[in-house]
Scaffold this motif. Sequence first.
Motif, PDB file in Angstrom:
ATOM      1  N   GLY A 119     -31.634 -27.091  24.477  1.00  0.00           N
ATOM      2  CA  GLY A 119     -30.878 -26.277  23.529  1.00  0.00           C
ATOM      3  C   GLY A 119     -31.678 -25.821  22.343  1.00  0.00           C
ATOM      4  O   GLY A 119     -31.108 -25.322  21.364  1.00  0.00           O
ATOM      5  N   GLU A 120     -33.038 -25.948  22.388  1.00  0.00           N
ATOM      6  CA  GLU A 120     -33.843 -25.566  21.247  1.00  0.00           C
ATOM      7  C   GLU A 120     -33.909 -24.055  21.064  1.00  0.00           C
ATOM      8  O   GLU A 120     -33.956 -23.553  19.924  1.00  0.00           O
ATOM      9  CB  GLU A 120     -35.286 -26.096  21.402  1.00  0.00           C
ATOM     10  CG  GLU A 120     -35.389 -27.619  21.502  1.00  0.00           C
ATOM     11  CD  GLU A 120     -35.288 -28.098  22.929  1.00  0.00           C
ATOM     12  OE1 GLU A 120     -34.890 -27.267  23.797  1.00  0.00           O
ATOM     13  OE2 GLU A 120     -35.579 -29.280  23.209  1.00  0.00           O
ATOM     14  N   TYR A 121     -33.890 -23.306  22.166  1.00  0.00           N
ATOM     15  CA  TYR A 121     -34.038 -21.857  22.091  1.00  0.00           C
ATOM     16  C   TYR A 121     -33.004 -21.165  22.986  1.00  0.00           C
ATOM     17  O   TYR A 121     -32.553 -21.718  23.990  1.00  0.00           O
ATOM     18  CB  TYR A 121     -35.456 -21.427  22.506  1.00  0.00           C
ATOM     19  CG  TYR A 121     -36.521 -21.996  21.597  1.00  0.00           C
ATOM     20  CD1 TYR A 121     -36.842 -21.367  20.399  1.00  0.00           C
ATOM     21  CD2 TYR A 121     -37.202 -23.175  21.941  1.00  0.00           C
ATOM     22  CE1 TYR A 121     -37.817 -21.884  19.561  1.00  0.00           C
ATOM     23  CE2 TYR A 121     -38.167 -23.702  21.116  1.00  0.00           C
ATOM     24  CZ  TYR A 121     -38.468 -23.051  19.923  1.00  0.00           C
ATOM     25  OH  TYR A 121     -39.432 -23.576  19.096  1.00  0.00           O
ATOM     26  N   THR A 122     -32.671 -19.953  22.599  1.00  0.00           N
ATOM     27  CA  THR A 122     -31.758 -19.101  23.354  1.00  0.00           C
ATOM     28  C   THR A 122     -32.505 -17.839  23.767  1.00  0.00           C
ATOM     29  O   THR A 122     -33.178 -17.214  22.929  1.00  0.00           O
ATOM     30  CB  THR A 122     -30.530 -18.714  22.516  1.00  0.00           C
ATOM     31  OG1 THR A 122     -29.808 -19.907  22.175  1.00  0.00           O
ATOM     32  CG2 THR A 122     -29.625 -17.770  23.292  1.00  0.00           C
ATOM     33  N   VAL A 123     -32.375 -17.474  25.028  1.00  0.00           N
ATOM     34  CA  VAL A 123     -33.063 -16.298  25.579  1.00  0.00           C
ATOM     35  C   VAL A 123     -32.006 -15.284  26.011  1.00  0.00           C
ATOM     36  O   VAL A 123     -31.115 -15.605  26.808  1.00  0.00           O
ATOM     37  CB  VAL A 123     -33.964 -16.678  26.773  1.00  0.00           C
ATOM     38  CG1 VAL A 123     -34.612 -15.423  27.361  1.00  0.00           C
ATOM     39  CG2 VAL A 123     -35.015 -17.693  26.336  1.00  0.00           C
TER      40      VAL A 123
END
Length: 508
Positions: free
Chosen positions: A178-182
Motif C-alpha cells: 500500500g505504499e504507492y498507487t499506480v
Amino acid sequence: MRHHHSPGIRGQLMWFLCCICLFLLALVWFLSTQLLEPLYTKHIEKQLTTQAESITAELDKAIANGEALSAWSFGHLTVNTAFFDRLATQLYASGSLNSFCVDISDTTMRTIYKIENQSYCNLHETLLSDSANNDMIVSTAVAMRKKCRTTGGFVQTLNPPRLSGSAQLLVGRNTSGGEYTVLVTTSLVHVAEAGKVLSTVLPMAAALIFAFAMTAAWLFSEWFTKPLRQLSSAARQMAMGNYAVQVDTRRSDELGDLARDFNHMASEVQHSSQMQRDLLANVSHDLRTPLTLIKGYAETVRDITGDDKAHRDEQMNIIVDETDRLTALVSSVMELSKVTSGADKCERVHFDMGQLCDEVSERYDAICAQNGWQLQLELPDEELPVYADPNMMQRALHNLLGNAMHHIGKDGIFILRAQRCTEGVRVEVEDHGPGISADDLPYIFDRYYRSRSDAGKQGTGLGLSITKAIFQQHGFRFGVQSAIGMGTTFWFIMNDLPANAAEMAGQE
C-alpha cells in the motif's frame, strides 16, 4: 399444365441468397456499431491492467530490495529518479506506453512520478487560463487515488473536464504494501472515431456488397438450375415419345448422378418400348397365321370337302390344332400381363421344393416315353425347405422344362436338379442342346426374344419372360449358363426365409 403460383427453384434460390446476404449485412452492422465500443474498451482495459500490474510489480520488487523510491522532507519531495527513469525506459522499450499516461502517487495522494504519452490527459492536463478546469482535473486525480487506495484496484471511465477533451479509461492498482498507487489511463477517442467512420462507410459498402451478391447469386442460380432445366426439357420430350433423349452428365455432383440416372431410365424406357413394339408385331404375326389357316380350311370344308369325311377330318384337325395354338398364345400373353403387373399375387408358404420337383417331373413321363427322351431327376436324400408360392414355382419349372425339351440334344436327355447351397436351395434345368451364343445370352429372358437358332420353332416366345417375372416377384437370384455346342443350364436360388419384397433379382 404448368402452374405459376410459386417461384421456381431459381427464384427460391435467389430469395434465399438475398435473405442470407441481408442477414450477414445486418450482422456486420450490429457488430460494427453496437459491439465495437464494448469490445474495444474490453481490449484496452486488458492492456491497461497488464501495464498497471507490471508497474506495481517493479515497485514491489524495488521495495523488497530496500531501494528508497521517494521521501518528503519539510514539504519537499525527493524521488529516486534513476529508478523511475529506468522504469520508463523499460516501458518505452517494450512498447507498452503507446498513447498511455501513468500516474504514481504515495500515501499523501500526491504525484511522485508521471509519464505523459498522449496529447491530453484527464489526470494531468492543466491550463493556467482555465482555473475551473484545472481545479476539476486536480480533484479528479485526487479522487481516483483515494478510490484506488480504498478499493485496492478498480476500472473506471473518466469523462473530460472540458469539451475539447475525450473520455478516457483508467485502471488503478496498489503495491502489495500500500505504499504507492499506480493509475494508468488512455483515451477512448479512437473508438468513437472508428464508429463514425464505420457509420459513414457501412451504407455504401452494404450497397456494393448487396449488388455484388445478387449478381453472383443470379449467375450461380443460372449455373445451378441449368441441369434441372435440361432434365425438365428431356422429360417433356420423353412424354411426347422421344425415348432416345439424353442429357449432359459431365457434372460429378448429385445433379450429375441424377442426369446419369435419367439417361439410364430413358435407355430402359426406350428398350421396353422397343420390346413392346416387337411383342405386338410378333403376336400380331403369330395370330395372323393360324387365323388365316383356320379361315382357309373352314372355307374349304364348307365349299369342297364337306362330303369327303377323310379330307374333312384332316382339315378339321388342322383347324383344332391352330385354335389350340391361338389359345396357348393368348393364355401366355395374359399370364405375362398378370405376373408383370402384379395382378397375380404371390402366396408364399413353406414347402419342400424336392417334393414339388418330383411331382412336376412325373408329368413328363408320358411325353418322354413317346419321344424316347429321358428326364433325369437329381435330388438329395434330405428335404429342401423353401418359402415361395408353389403354384408359381410349378409354372416356372414347366416353362424351363418345356424350353429344355424344345432344345433337347441328340442324347435325348434333360435334367432337373435341386440341391442345398449357402443361400438356400439351388434349382437347375439342364439340356444338352445346341447352346446359346454369347450375343444372345443378355436378351434370353426378354419378351418374345428368340435367338437365331430358334427361328421356325414352335412356342409363344413368352415362357422365359414369365419365368423371369415370377423370380423377380419372389426376389430370387437367377441366370443362365450356356455356350455353343455345350448345352444350356438355367438356374435359380430360393430362400427358406421371407425375402425382402424390395430386393429385385438380377441375372448373373
